[in-house]
Write a protein that holds these residues in place. Structure first.
Motif, PDB file in Angstrom:
ATOM      1  N   TYR A  14      -1.811   0.502   3.126  1.00 42.03           N
ATOM      2  CA  TYR A  14      -1.042   1.745   3.159  1.00 42.03           C
ATOM      3  C   TYR A  14      -1.903   2.719   3.942  1.00 42.03           C
ATOM      4  O   TYR A  14      -2.894   3.218   3.407  1.00 42.03           O
ATOM      5  CB  TYR A  14      -0.784   2.281   1.756  1.00 42.03           C
ATOM      6  CG  TYR A  14       0.158   1.437   0.935  1.00 42.03           C
ATOM      7  CD1 TYR A  14       1.531   1.475   1.135  1.00 42.03           C
ATOM      8  CD2 TYR A  14      -0.325   0.600  -0.071  1.00 42.03           C
ATOM      9  CE1 TYR A  14       2.399   0.709   0.373  1.00 42.03           C
ATOM     10  CE2 TYR A  14       0.541  -0.175  -0.844  1.00 42.03           C
ATOM     11  CZ  TYR A  14       1.894  -0.105  -0.607  1.00 42.03           C
ATOM     12  OH  TYR A  14       2.748  -0.876  -1.373  1.00 42.03           O
ATOM     13  N   VAL A  17      -5.710   2.626   3.471  1.00 37.35           N
ATOM     14  CA  VAL A  17      -6.019   1.938   2.200  1.00 37.35           C
ATOM     15  C   VAL A  17      -5.567   0.483   2.270  1.00 37.35           C
ATOM     16  O   VAL A  17      -4.380   0.208   2.456  1.00 37.35           O
ATOM     17  CB  VAL A  17      -5.295   2.624   1.008  1.00 37.35           C
ATOM     18  CG1 VAL A  17      -5.650   1.929  -0.305  1.00 37.35           C
ATOM     19  CG2 VAL A  17      -5.622   4.101   0.958  1.00 37.35           C
ATOM     20  N   SER A  19      -4.652  -2.182   0.228  1.00 38.23           N
ATOM     21  CA  SER A  19      -4.293  -2.410  -1.178  1.00 38.23           C
ATOM     22  C   SER A  19      -4.428  -3.865  -1.572  1.00 38.23           C
ATOM     23  O   SER A  19      -4.705  -4.187  -2.713  1.00 38.23           O
ATOM     24  CB  SER A  19      -2.847  -1.989  -1.431  1.00 38.23           C
ATOM     25  OG  SER A  19      -2.747  -0.613  -1.378  1.00 38.23           O
ATOM     26  N   ASP A  38      -7.344  -4.515 -13.329  1.00 34.99           N
ATOM     27  CA  ASP A  38      -7.411  -3.104 -13.710  1.00 34.99           C
ATOM     28  C   ASP A  38      -6.329  -2.299 -13.000  1.00 34.99           C
ATOM     29  O   ASP A  38      -5.720  -2.791 -12.050  1.00 34.99           O
ATOM     30  CB  ASP A  38      -8.775  -2.547 -13.255  1.00 34.99           C
ATOM     31  CG  ASP A  38      -9.674  -2.304 -14.453  1.00 34.99           C
ATOM     32  OD1 ASP A  38      -9.171  -2.349 -15.581  1.00 34.99           O
ATOM     33  OD2 ASP A  38     -10.881  -2.063 -14.233  1.00 34.99           O
ATOM     34  N   ASN A  39      -6.181  -1.059 -13.402  1.00 34.10           N
ATOM     35  CA  ASN A  39      -5.283  -0.170 -12.667  1.00 34.10           C
ATOM     36  C   ASN A  39      -5.748  -0.055 -11.225  1.00 34.10           C
ATOM     37  O   ASN A  39      -6.941   0.073 -10.975  1.00 34.10           O
ATOM     38  CB  ASN A  39      -5.282   1.233 -13.287  1.00 34.10           C
ATOM     39  CG  ASN A  39      -4.475   1.250 -14.561  1.00 34.10           C
ATOM     40  OD1 ASN A  39      -3.576   0.421 -14.742  1.00 34.10           O
ATOM     41  ND2 ASN A  39      -4.797   2.169 -15.446  1.00 34.10           N
ATOM     42  N   GLY A  40      -4.819  -0.134 -10.306  1.00 37.53           N
ATOM     43  CA  GLY A  40      -5.175  -0.009  -8.894  1.00 37.53           C
ATOM     44  C   GLY A  40      -5.658  -1.309  -8.273  1.00 37.53           C
ATOM     45  O   GLY A  40      -6.053  -1.343  -7.106  1.00 37.53           O
ATOM     46  N   ALA A  41      -5.612  -2.419  -9.032  1.00 35.51           N
ATOM     47  CA  ALA A  41      -6.127  -3.697  -8.520  1.00 35.51           C
ATOM     48  C   ALA A  41      -5.235  -4.292  -7.438  1.00 35.51           C
ATOM     49  O   ALA A  41      -5.676  -5.126  -6.651  1.00 35.51           O
ATOM     50  CB  ALA A  41      -6.274  -4.691  -9.665  1.00 35.51           C
ATOM     51  N   GLY A  42      -3.966  -3.891  -7.428  1.00 37.71           N
ATOM     52  CA  GLY A  42      -3.050  -4.430  -6.423  1.00 37.71           C
ATOM     53  C   GLY A  42      -1.941  -5.293  -7.004  1.00 37.71           C
ATOM     54  O   GLY A  42      -1.208  -5.947  -6.259  1.00 37.71           O
ATOM     55  N   LYS A  43      -1.813  -5.284  -8.320  1.00 40.03           N
ATOM     56  CA  LYS A  43      -0.817  -6.155  -8.979  1.00 40.03           C
ATOM     57  C   LYS A  43       0.607  -5.792  -8.531  1.00 40.03           C
ATOM     58  O   LYS A  43       1.375  -6.651  -8.116  1.00 40.03           O
ATOM     59  CB  LYS A  43      -0.918  -6.026 -10.511  1.00 40.03           C
ATOM     60  CG  LYS A  43      -2.296  -6.336 -11.064  1.00 40.03           C
ATOM     61  CD  LYS A  43      -2.314  -6.264 -12.580  1.00 40.03           C
ATOM     62  CE  LYS A  43      -2.036  -4.884 -13.153  1.00 40.03           C
ATOM     63  NZ  LYS A  43      -3.032  -3.849 -12.874  1.00 40.03           N
ATOM     64  N   SER A  44       0.920  -4.493  -8.619  1.00 36.39           N
ATOM     65  CA  SER A  44       2.284  -4.086  -8.245  1.00 36.39           C
ATOM     66  C   SER A  44       2.526  -4.323  -6.759  1.00 36.39           C
ATOM     67  O   SER A  44       3.623  -4.723  -6.359  1.00 36.39           O
ATOM     68  CB  SER A  44       2.515  -2.610  -8.583  1.00 36.39           C
ATOM     69  OG  SER A  44       2.425  -2.433  -9.968  1.00 36.39           O
ATOM     70  N   THR A  45       1.498  -4.090  -5.963  1.00 39.22           N
ATOM     71  CA  THR A  45       1.632  -4.330  -4.517  1.00 39.22           C
ATOM     72  C   THR A  45       1.997  -5.794  -4.263  1.00 39.22           C
ATOM     73  O   THR A  45       2.929  -6.085  -3.506  1.00 39.22           O
ATOM     74  CB  THR A  45       0.314  -3.971  -3.791  1.00 39.22           C
ATOM     75  OG1 THR A  45      -0.014  -2.624  -4.105  1.00 39.22           O
ATOM     76  CG2 THR A  45       0.426  -4.150  -2.295  1.00 39.22           C
TER      77      THR A  45
END
Ligand code: ADP
Ligand code: MG
Length: 260
Positions: A14, A17, A19, A38-45
């Motif tokens: 992005y 960044v 991701s 963790d949060n921000g690890a890229g799971k949702s991406t």
């Protein structure tokens, strides 16, 4: 047999960044894959790329062995190819009975274009009983969603995904904010996905739940795939230790940046 989904050197940026660093990953038939990070690890991406909500910056995606034209790929196409996502914020209509919710957006219609109420009710009853295994007495096809518990709502969403012939159902933290008895229901629903011969990517914070339910575990850390192994080959304590170390490294790195 082909994998349901295969990612080859898929990455996502992005702006500046990164991701998701280039990742190679296969999701096979009839397996439950636990995705941790963790949060921000890229799971949702990662999920957004698989479902066509976002396009990769680089790389190739194959679904059931067929290379996807990423310029054309979309959520609609991924659904047509058998991939369904159940999001944390469920898109259920509170005031509507279950039989309407199961078919929201994809009603069964008759020759005149009218909703075939009888058929929708019948199929809903079948899904509730045999596919997802609803056990609560007093819940039937006419029950309004607003009367259901959190776990049961997840069950409805999972059942809906299964009805539409999905081969892969992606669950984004389905047990967040649920009471323990509700979590058990959701885990049972996920087990049913497996029993029905389908696959599931299960994003979850609670390591114990992931370990209990998954065939394979993958861990993302700051956009990088750091673990991809069969559950039998990692003890839960080793998994917890790994996650602690990753968390610790991340904290240290952040502190270094801050000059601490
Ligand atoms: N649309 C976006 N624009 C910019 N950065 C994004 C966007 N989506 C995600 N990111 C960044 O990508 C990284 C991974 O995010 P995400 O996939 O949401 O992580 P997770 O789901 O594991 O918490 C984070 O650093 C996040 O800030
Ligand atoms: Mg997320």
């Amino acid at each position: 047999m082909n994998s349901i989904v295969e990612l080859k050197n898929v990455s996502k940026s992005y702006g500046p960044v990164l991701s998701l660093k280039p990742i190679n990953l296969k999701i096979g038939g009839n397996e439950i894959v636990g995705l941790i990070g963790d949060n921000g690890a890229g799971k949702s991406t990662l999920i957004k790329l698989i479902t066509g909500l976002e396009s990769p910056t680089l790389g190739e995606i194959f679904i059931k062995g067929k290379r996807i034209d990423l310029n054309q790929y979309s959520v609609k196409i991924s659904q047509q190819l058998g991939i369904e996502t159940v999001y944390q914020k469920l898109s259920l209509c509170e005031k509507q009975p279950l039989w309407r919710n199961f078919f929201a957006g994809r009603p069964i219609t008759n020759a005149f274009g009218l909703i075939n109420v009888k058929k929708q009710r019948k199929i809903t009853a079948e899904i509730m009983k045999s596919t997802i295994g609803f056990r609560s007495e007093g819940i039937n096809v006419d029950t309004q969603v607003s009367f259901l518990s959190g776990g049961e709502r997840q069950g409805v969403a999972i059942g809906r995904a299964m009805y539409f012939e999905s081969d892969l159902i992606i669950l984004d933290e389905p047990t967040v904010a649920l009471a323990i008895s509700e979590v058990e229901k959701v885990l049972r629903f996920v087990n049913n996905i497996k029993n029905k011969g389908k696959s599931c990517i299960f994003i979850e914070h609670n390591i114990h739940h992931v370990h209990e339910i998954s065939d394979r575990i993958i861990v993302l850390d700051r956009g990088e795939l750091v673990l991809n192994c069969q559950k039998q080959s990692i003890e839960i304590n080793d998994l917890i230790q790994l996650l602690k170390e990753l968390h610790f490294r991340k904290k240290n790195k952040t502190n270094l940046h801050k000059g601490i």
